[in-house]
Motif scaffolding. Structure first.
Motif, PDB file in Angstrom:
ATOM      1  N   LYS A  60       0.829  -1.206   0.000  1.00 46.90           N
ATOM      2  CA  LYS A  60       0.000   0.000   0.000  1.00 46.90           C
ATOM      3  C   LYS A  60       0.865   1.259   0.000  1.00 46.90           C
ATOM      4  CE  LYS A  60      -3.932   2.051   2.373  1.00 46.90           C
ATOM      5  NZ  LYS A  60      -4.815   1.976   3.508  1.00 46.90           N
ATOM      6  N   LYS A  61       2.030   1.193   0.648  1.00 46.18           N
ATOM      7  CA  LYS A  61       2.932   2.343   0.722  1.00 46.18           C
ATOM      8  C   LYS A  61       3.884   2.427  -0.473  1.00 46.18           C
ATOM      9  CE  LYS A  61       2.949   2.603   5.748  1.00 46.18           C
ATOM     10  NZ  LYS A  61       3.759   2.482   6.964  1.00 46.18           N
ATOM     11  N   ASP A  62       3.928   1.374  -1.284  1.00 42.88           N
ATOM     12  CA  ASP A  62       4.830   1.335  -2.444  1.00 42.88           C
ATOM     13  C   ASP A  62       4.486   2.461  -3.419  1.00 42.88           C
ATOM     14  OD1 ASP A  62       5.710   0.511  -5.202  1.00 42.88           O
ATOM     15  OD2 ASP A  62       6.564  -1.138  -4.047  1.00 42.88           O
ATOM     16  N   LYS A  63       5.525   3.141  -3.911  1.00 46.63           N
ATOM     17  CA  LYS A  63       5.294   4.300  -4.776  1.00 46.63           C
ATOM     18  C   LYS A  63       4.714   3.916  -6.137  1.00 46.63           C
ATOM     19  CE  LYS A  63      10.075   4.366  -6.346  1.00 46.63           C
ATOM     20  NZ  LYS A  63      11.330   5.082  -6.329  1.00 46.63           N
ATOM     21  N   THR A  64       4.888   2.668  -6.569  1.00 47.10           N
ATOM     22  CA  THR A  64       4.285   2.252  -7.835  1.00 47.10           C
ATOM     23  C   THR A  64       2.816   1.863  -7.658  1.00 47.10           C
ATOM     24  OG1 THR A  64       5.025  -0.038  -7.538  1.00 47.10           O
ATOM     25  CG2 THR A  64       6.484   1.433  -8.779  1.00 47.10           C
ATOM     26  N   ALA A  66       0.768   3.298  -5.096  1.00 50.90           N
ATOM     27  CA  ALA A  66       0.029   4.443  -4.547  1.00 50.90           C
ATOM     28  C   ALA A  66      -0.899   5.128  -5.561  1.00 50.90           C
ATOM     29  CB  ALA A  66       0.999   5.447  -3.929  1.00 50.90           C
ATOM     30  N   PRO A  67      -0.509   5.296  -6.818  1.00 48.04           N
ATOM     31  CA  PRO A  67      -1.422   5.959  -7.767  1.00 48.04           C
ATOM     32  C   PRO A  67      -2.598   5.092  -8.213  1.00 48.04           C
ATOM     33  CG  PRO A  67       0.840   5.904  -8.635  1.00 48.04           C
ATOM     34  CD  PRO A  67       0.820   5.124  -7.386  1.00 48.04           C
ATOM     35  N   VAL A  72      -5.119   0.348  -3.952  1.00 46.18           N
ATOM     36  CA  VAL A  72      -4.956   0.918  -2.612  1.00 46.18           C
ATOM     37  C   VAL A  72      -6.214   0.681  -1.777  1.00 46.18           C
ATOM     38  CG1 VAL A  72      -4.655   3.077  -1.322  1.00 46.18           C
ATOM     39  CG2 VAL A  72      -3.248   2.622  -3.338  1.00 46.18           C
TER      40      VAL A  72
END
Length: 125
Positions: A60-64, A66-67, A72
């Motif tokens: 859930k916190k992964d930058k890939t 998150a969008p 999420v």
């Protein structure tokens, strides 16, 4: 004990493949959770739930990820289901421990009574 559909590996597999998410081990942990018996092995269930929680939170916190709103949201719902299931497992574990203690106390009481009765029989002879 009924586990949430969100804690099923099939649901995560569909979401992950649809959104091309690289799995970090969550699928394997969900598969393990499916195979463990909550009532027979509450400690194992709790351990696997902790792993699922950790992996889902990391994704859930992964930058890939998150969008991707639907991913999420799914992970958030999964984390809620983990928390609910953890509480249920802890309650079941506490109830089982309480029942085991009560059974042990009852057996001890019966054994003490039997020993006392045996002592009375010896005195009568």
């Amino acid at each position: 004990m009924v586990k949430s559909k969100l804690l099923c590996d099939a649901g995560w597999k569909v979401i992950a493949s649809k959104n091309k998410i690289k799995d970090n081990g969550l699928l394997k942990a969900l598969d393990m959770l499916k195979k463990v018996d909550d009532e027979e092995e509450p400690d194992d269930t709790a351990k696997i739930l902790a792993v699922v929680n950790k992996l889902a939170l990391a994704l859930k916190k992964d930058k890939t990820v998150a969008p991707l709103d639907d991913v999420v949201e799914y992970l958030g719902d999964m984390l809620d289901a983990v928390a609910t299931t953890e509480r249920t497992v802890e309650k079941a574990k506490a109830a089982a421990e309480k029942a085991a203690k009560a059974k042990a106390a009852a057996e001890k009481k019966v054994a003490a009574k039997a020993k006392a009765d045996e002592g009375e029989d010896d005195e009568e002879d």
